[in-house]
Write a protein that holds these residues in place. Structure first.
Motif, PDB file in Angstrom:
ATOM      1  N   GLY A 852      53.217  48.595  16.841  1.00 43.50           N
ATOM      2  CA  GLY A 852      53.344  48.436  15.404  1.00 43.50           C
ATOM      3  C   GLY A 852      51.991  48.410  14.723  1.00 43.50           C
ATOM      4  N   LYS A 853      51.962  47.778  13.551  1.00 45.08           N
ATOM      5  CA  LYS A 853      50.780  47.846  12.699  1.00 45.08           C
ATOM      6  C   LYS A 853      49.651  46.926  13.141  1.00 45.08           C
ATOM      7  N   GLY A 854      49.977  45.708  13.567  1.00 42.62           N
ATOM      8  CA  GLY A 854      48.894  44.758  13.797  1.00 42.62           C
ATOM      9  C   GLY A 854      48.905  44.065  15.132  1.00 42.62           C
ATOM     10  N   PHE A 855      49.731  44.520  16.078  1.00 40.47           N
ATOM     11  CA  PHE A 855      49.833  43.802  17.343  1.00 40.47           C
ATOM     12  C   PHE A 855      49.467  44.718  18.505  1.00 40.47           C
ATOM     13  N   SER A 856      48.671  44.207  19.442  1.00 39.89           N
ATOM     14  CA  SER A 856      48.300  44.979  20.623  1.00 39.89           C
ATOM     15  C   SER A 856      48.300  44.077  21.839  1.00 39.89           C
ATOM     16  N   VAL A 857      48.566  44.686  22.992  1.00 38.30           N
ATOM     17  CA  VAL A 857      48.620  43.960  24.255  1.00 38.30           C
ATOM     18  C   VAL A 857      47.767  44.695  25.276  1.00 38.30           C
ATOM     19  N   THR A 858      46.992  43.932  26.035  1.00 36.99           N
ATOM     20  CA  THR A 858      46.232  44.495  27.145  1.00 36.99           C
ATOM     21  C   THR A 858      46.554  43.694  28.400  1.00 36.99           C
ATOM     22  N   ALA A 859      46.874  44.391  29.473  1.00 38.23           N
ATOM     23  CA  ALA A 859      47.139  43.744  30.756  1.00 38.23           C
ATOM     24  C   ALA A 859      46.331  44.454  31.832  1.00 38.23           C
ATOM     25  N   GLY A 860      45.861  43.703  32.800  1.00 33.34           N
ATOM     26  CA  GLY A 860      45.048  44.348  33.827  1.00 33.34           C
ATOM     27  C   GLY A 860      44.850  43.468  35.040  1.00 33.34           C
ATOM     28  N   VAL A 861      44.071  43.996  35.955  1.00 39.69           N
ATOM     29  CA  VAL A 861      43.756  43.269  37.182  1.00 39.69           C
ATOM     30  C   VAL A 861      42.291  43.524  37.529  1.00 39.69           C
ATOM     31  N   ARG A 862      41.567  42.464  37.799  1.00 36.99           N
ATOM     32  CA  ARG A 862      40.189  42.562  38.273  1.00 36.99           C
ATOM     33  C   ARG A 862      40.178  42.392  39.783  1.00 36.99           C
ATOM     34  N   ASN A 863      39.272  43.101  40.428  1.00 32.45           N
ATOM     35  CA  ASN A 863      39.188  43.085  41.890  1.00 32.45           C
ATOM     36  C   ASN A 863      40.548  43.466  42.482  1.00 32.45           C
ATOM     37  N   MET A 864      40.974  44.684  42.155  1.00 32.71           N
ATOM     38  CA  MET A 864      42.313  45.161  42.505  1.00 32.71           C
ATOM     39  C   MET A 864      42.610  45.052  43.996  1.00 32.71           C
ATOM     40  N   PHE A 865      41.623  45.297  44.844  1.00 34.91           N
ATOM     41  CA  PHE A 865      41.854  45.315  46.281  1.00 34.91           C
ATOM     42  C   PHE A 865      41.469  43.995  46.956  1.00 34.91           C
ATOM     43  N   ASP A 866      41.296  42.955  46.118  1.00 36.41           N
ATOM     44  CA  ASP A 866      41.043  41.597  46.610  1.00 36.41           C
ATOM     45  C   ASP A 866      39.865  41.551  47.578  1.00 36.41           C
ATOM     46  N   ARG A 867      38.770  42.182  47.175  1.00 38.82           N
ATOM     47  CA  ARG A 867      37.562  42.224  48.001  1.00 38.82           C
ATOM     48  C   ARG A 867      36.967  40.828  48.097  1.00 38.82           C
ATOM     49  N   THR A 868      36.747  40.354  49.316  1.00 39.71           N
ATOM     50  CA  THR A 868      36.130  39.051  49.510  1.00 39.71           C
ATOM     51  C   THR A 868      34.614  39.197  49.569  1.00 39.71           C
ATOM     52  N   PRO A 869      33.864  38.197  49.128  1.00 40.88           N
ATOM     53  CA  PRO A 869      32.405  38.271  49.221  1.00 40.88           C
ATOM     54  C   PRO A 869      31.960  38.416  50.666  1.00 40.88           C
ATOM     55  N   PRO A 870      30.975  39.250  50.938  1.00 36.36           N
ATOM     56  CA  PRO A 870      30.500  39.409  52.318  1.00 36.36           C
ATOM     57  C   PRO A 870      29.804  38.153  52.825  1.00 36.36           C
ATOM     58  N   LEU A 871      29.825  37.993  54.123  1.00 36.15           N
ATOM     59  CA  LEU A 871      29.206  36.839  54.772  1.00 36.15           C
ATOM     60  C   LEU A 871      27.708  36.814  54.527  1.00 36.15           C
ATOM     61  N   SER A 872      27.206  35.640  54.140  1.00 30.41           N
ATOM     62  CA  SER A 872      25.767  35.421  54.011  1.00 30.41           C
ATOM     63  C   SER A 872      25.447  34.021  54.499  1.00 30.41           C
ATOM     64  N   TYR A 873      24.275  33.870  55.108  1.00 31.54           N
ATOM     65  CA  TYR A 873      23.822  32.576  55.606  1.00 31.54           C
ATOM     66  C   TYR A 873      22.796  31.934  54.665  1.00 31.54           C
ATOM     67  N   GLN A 874      22.751  32.377  53.418  1.00 30.45           N
ATOM     68  CA  GLN A 874      21.774  31.849  52.471  1.00 30.45           C
ATOM     69  C   GLN A 874      21.929  30.342  52.291  1.00 30.45           C
ATOM     70  N   THR A 875      20.824  29.668  51.949  1.00 29.47           N
ATOM     71  CA  THR A 875      20.845  28.223  51.712  1.00 29.47           C
ATOM     72  C   THR A 875      20.295  27.861  50.338  1.00 29.47           C
ATOM     73  N   GLN A 876      20.104  28.857  49.457  1.00 30.58           N
ATOM     74  CA  GLN A 876      19.567  28.582  48.126  1.00 30.58           C
ATOM     75  C   GLN A 876      20.585  27.870  47.248  1.00 30.58           C
ATOM     76  N   THR A 877      21.878  28.078  47.488  1.00 28.10           N
ATOM     77  CA  THR A 877      22.908  27.423  46.701  1.00 28.10           C
ATOM     78  C   THR A 877      23.697  26.483  47.603  1.00 28.10           C
ATOM     79  N   PHE A 878      24.494  25.611  47.007  1.00 23.89           N
ATOM     80  CA  PHE A 878      25.286  24.663  47.779  1.00 23.89           C
ATOM     81  C   PHE A 878      26.530  25.304  48.371  1.00 23.89           C
ATOM     82  N   GLN A 879      26.991  26.429  47.817  1.00 27.19           N
ATOM     83  CA  GLN A 879      28.146  27.109  48.385  1.00 27.19           C
ATOM     84  C   GLN A 879      27.742  27.775  49.703  1.00 27.19           C
ATOM     85  N   ALA A 880      28.617  27.693  50.698  1.00 24.01           N
ATOM     86  CA  ALA A 880      28.296  28.215  52.023  1.00 24.01           C
ATOM     87  C   ALA A 880      29.200  29.396  52.363  1.00 24.01           C
TER      88      ALA A 880
END
Length: 902
Positions: A852-880
């Motif tokens: 119609g005149k004034g209504f719009s909808v957007t739907a989507g998906v980010r990271n469609m293939f559910d890519r996981t972060p690669p393994l890293s042994y960094q110690t600069q951050t608290f996340q392991a």
């Protein structure tokens, strides 16, 4: 398999073709149609936009919103030229105030200039190197212009890496409401957003326009048990445990050893008698956050040639993060309490846990506290009863601008007065009074090895402390003015020479102070000196001029000069020269050279001197090669978290730089634009902090940074500092580290295809290739390579790519995008010295429908293939288990947005 094939296809498309850099502005640069004169990011001269020749990437806000982006931090992750190293998640355990920064070229956030509508924002008060991206009103944006070139003349000689200019709507009529939600497939991280805008007044009819936008976003936390990445290896290893470890000399004991299964998150330490704690399950992957931003903007036509404007921005960001409970590494327990009774919890005493190591009833150690009796043990216990430590950072920003723009004779002018303020408040919970805990363990009331008695529980409860730990505030008050005009066709090239002149003056102020009463009670677990109060101020003045000279019909030369004067660092003059050559309608060649100067920020000079824990290290003197020397206990010298001093340094020198760019843009066929820009940056006297692994890995080279106590030891507990009789520390304050040399290529391709029956298609590829990145850890020191290698504080990605395909037809639209980062050699560890972090590729998709005149909808998906972060042994951050600075732990996320305009 599908993801790998798509990833390979994207890489081939980028590497195999002639690639990019100019996108929309490059197309305009080739177009040659005269339209209204405007000011383009990177130049003070108002000109026909088709004449611009600076390498600028333009991102339209409407396109970004369709892709499901809801924050400026997400926008930065989609730029190939950005090598971000601090996002909101780094607030977890690191005290960043929850700030997120942009970092063009990877040379530091303090050398990327962030603007809102062409003017600076106040820098984050906890780290005044750069503005916090969370403070920018996403909902009010019209576009983002990214200048991938040093801009010393117009904006400041510190814009070494480039300029990112966030541009809001100039005027707006009517109303708009957008409601949205993001739902990850995996637990945690749900996001809700809403924004409202309303404007009235028509500049051409009414002579004014006023509009306001309010934007709200809330994101739930992703906790340490919501994703499995920290289970890839035993992360966040600490010798401070529950049940507690206890030590006499070089002997380690724990009542749950050797299996350690009866403790909380414990693993064997390899000795057969002690344990280590994995703390990563307590640590947030993504902190809980709330952001509210309001912008009101008005423009009034005073006369036909003069306009009065005002703009007020108010933003608040609340970020709540969680890490493991308070560690107490400096507790003591005697076989006999100071009152003469047997300690009911001392290992081996009647009714207490059994001692799994032989304990001496006469053991003493030189330099221990006077109230420690013979037969004591050193205890390292984690305060699980008071729960995880939580940190709340409340960041408030406001900016007010009153401007006057217009035309005086042949001059286009603009002048404004501005006030910028950023305030950060840090509140803590889950902490405890170290003095009460120490006395409770020493006096036999608190049991560090098992369940608590009623008296022990009451004492621990009484030690619980929640409160405000520190506050910071930064302000900048300024006035600026610039004007431009045409001054004649000097060389009969068919176009007039453009001249711009301008100046600005600003006062910068900074103050950071601890809350003395509360800080004194938690100093052992925070390292923040209760008496901390640091402040500074400076006055900055600048004059600049820019001249654009058409030398030939197809050749323009630009020359600019900027003079800056700092009340605390003297003055500097920096030139910039450039050219634009367009021999045909479809070919454009451009280039520039400039120098830069960045005075140390008030934060880098005056920030609080605080003590904190290093990562686990061996004392290179007392525990060389991981083995304690005679007379030095293993428990205090090997694989320990030592005290380090961080903060400002009043002896810093300014940074200087040289920038060069050379680019080519071609349009081989209609609607296809290809660009290639080479850039090179050379820095001297860079300001930063040394990597802990480097400092502990070469004690001889960094001997001057070690400040030991009178017994020759480094402290392992915050309560031992800053008392000079017990405090031994490593100095990791800001310093001039030496130089940085980096160069590479920006590449782009953009194609638009319009059909009569199938709608319109758009294709774009954007890529950055880093050819060289080398740096020094000291003035005149060796050059360390960083491209594709985790060195210092992180890696530099050799390739970063972003590609997109979109289709629109009538009321419908569909889009698909891909993002790629190359892999790199990881931060080396003893067990994994040559680990390679895999490349990281994600794909997003969306669909939109205008109803119609004034209504719009957007739907989507980010990271469609559910890519996981690669393994890293960094110690600069608290996340392991991965590196949160460059990857996203959220996983596949679905989103829905609905907009109603009226």
């Amino acid at each position: 398999m599908v993801e790998k094939m798509l990833s390979r296809s994207v890489r081939l498309m980028f590497v195999g073709g002639v690639v990019m850099s100019a996108s929309l502005l490059a197309q305009q640069a080739i177009a040659q149609e005269a339209v209204q004169r405007v000011e383009i990011t990177g130049s003070a001269i108002k000109r026909i936009d088709a004449e611009t020749a600076v390498p600028v990437t333009v991102l339209k806000a409407d396109d970004l919103k369709k892709q499901g982006l809801t924050s400026i931090e997400q926008i930065m992750s989609s730029l190939a030229s950005v090598q971000s190293q601090q996002g909101t998640s780094q607030v977890v355990g690191l005290g960043t105030g929850g700030a997120s920064f942009a970092n063009l070229r990877g040379i530091g956030a303090n050398k990327t200039l962030v603007l809102l509508n062409g003017r600076r924002l106040a820098n984050n008060a906890f780290d005044s190197s750069a503005p916090d991206l969370n403070m920018i009103p996403f909902a009010a944006l019209e576009r983002v212009e990214v200048l991938r070139d040093g801009a010393s003349a117009l904006y400041g000689s510190d814009a070494v890496g480039g300029v990112i200019n966030f541009i809001t709507r100039k005027d707006f009529k009517g109303g708009t409401v957008t409601i949205g939600a993001d739902k990850p497939q995996h637990p945690g991280g749900k996001t809700q957003s809403a924004n409202f805008g309303f404007g009235f007044g028509d500049m051409s009819k009414d002579g004014y326009n006023i509009f306001a936008v309010v934007d709200f976003q809330k994101q739930d936390r992703i906790g340490g048990t919501d994703r499995p990445f920290n289970t890839r290896y035993a992360g966040g290893i600490s010798p401070t445990t529950s049940a507690a470890n206890f030590y006499q000399d070089d002997k380690t004991g724990n009542p749950t050893a050797p299996s350690c299964a009866a403790g909380t998150n414990l693993v064997p330490d390899g000795s057969g008698t002690g344990c280590l704690m994995t703390t990563s399950s307590f640590v947030d992957y993504v902190p809980k956050s709330e952001r509210t931003t309001g912008l009101i903007k008005g423009t009034f036509k005073l006369t036909e040639n003069h306009e009065l404007g005002f703009e007020y921005l108010a933003s608040q960001s609340k970020v709540n993060s969680q890490i493991a409970p308070v560690p107490y590494g400096g507790l003591y327990q005697n076989r006999v309490t100071p009152t003469g009774a047997l300690n009911p919890f001392y290992p081996g005493n009647p009714g207490a846990v059994a001692s799994n190591i032989p304990l001496s009833s006469t053991y003493t150690e030189p330099g221990t506290a006077a109230n420690i009796l013979p037969g004591f043990i050193h205890v390292k216990w984690r305060d699980l009863p008071n729960g995880p430590r939580a940190d709340e950072n409340i960041n408030n920003q406001q900016r007010a601008i009153v401007s006057l723009t217009g035309t005086l004779g042949a001059w286009d002018y603009e002048t404004a007065v501005s006030y910028n303020e950023n305030k950060v408040t840090e509140n803590l919970s889950g902490y405890s009074n170290g003095n009460i805990i120490k006395a409770g363990v020493l006096n036999g009331v608190i049991n560090p090895f098992g369940p608590q008695s009623a008296a022990g529980t009451a004492l621990i409860d009484s030690a619980a402390l929640n409160g405000n730990i520190q506050n910071a505030k930064g302000t900048t008050t300024g006035i600026d003015a610039h004007a431009s005009r045409e001054v004649g066709d000097w060389f009969h090239a068919g176009r007039a020479v453009g001249l711009a002149i301008g100046g600005e003056a600003a006062k910068q102020e900074f103050v950071s102070a601890a809350n003395p009463e509360y800080a004194a009670k938690v100093v052992s677990s925070t390292g923040i000196d209760p008496d901390t109060r640091n402040e500074g101020s400076r006055n900055v003045y600048a004059l600049y001029a820019e001249l654009n000279i058409p030398v030939l019909k197809d050749l323009d030369v630009t020359a600019a000069l900027r003079y800056d004067n700092f009340s605390d660092f003297g003055h500097t003059t920096n030139p910039k020269v450039g050219f634009r050559y367009q021999p045909t309608k479809s070919i454009l060649v451009r280039g520039s050279y400039s120098t830069g100067f960045r005075a140390p920020s008030l934060y880098e000079i005056n920030s609080a001197q605080t003590y904190g824990n290093t990562t686990k290290q061996n004392d290179p003197i007392n525990c060389p090669d991981g083995k304690a020397i005679a007379g030095k206990p293993t428990a205090a010298n090997c694989q320990q978290q030592f005290q380090s001093l961080a903060g400002g340094n009043k002896n810093l020198d300014p940074e200087t730089s040289k920038n060069m760019t050379l680019g080519l843009v071609i349009e081989p066929v209609a609607n296809l634009t290809l660009g290639l820009d080479f850039w090179s940056i050379s820095l001297k006297h860079t300001i930063g902090t040394l990597n802990q692994d480097d400092v502990f890995g070469d004690a001889a080279k960094y001997a001057a940074l070690y400040h030991r106590n009178p017994l020759g030891n480094l402290a392992t507990d915050g309560s031992q500092c800053p008392d000079p009789t017990t405090c031994g520390y490593v100095d990791l304050r800001n310093q001039n580290l030496g130089g940085v040399n980096t160069n590479g290529f920006d590449m782009s391709a953009a194609y638009k295809l319009r059909t009569s029956g199938l709608g319109s298609f758009g294709f774009s590829l954007n890529s950055t290739y880093i050819n060289k990145y080398e740096y020094q850890n000291s003035e005149g020191g060796e050059w360390l390579q960083n491209v594709g290698i985790y060195s210092g504080t992180g890696p530099i990605f050799q390739w970063q790519h972003n590609g997109a395909v979109n289709w629109t037809s009538g009321q419908f639209g569909v889009g698909f995008s891909g993002h790629y980062k190359t892999g790199y050699t990881d931060s080396p560890t003893e067990d994994n010295p040559l680990h390679h972090v895999a490349s990281y590729t994600t794909f997003d998709g969306y669909g939109s429908w205008t109803i119609g005149k004034g209504f719009s909808v957007t739907a989507g998906v980010r990271n469609m293939f559910d890519r996981t972060p690669p393994l890293s042994y960094q110690t600069q951050t608290f996340q392991a288990g991965y590196d949160p600075r460059y990857t996203d732990p959220t996983g596949r996320t679905y989103y829905l947005r609905g907009t109603y305009s009226f």
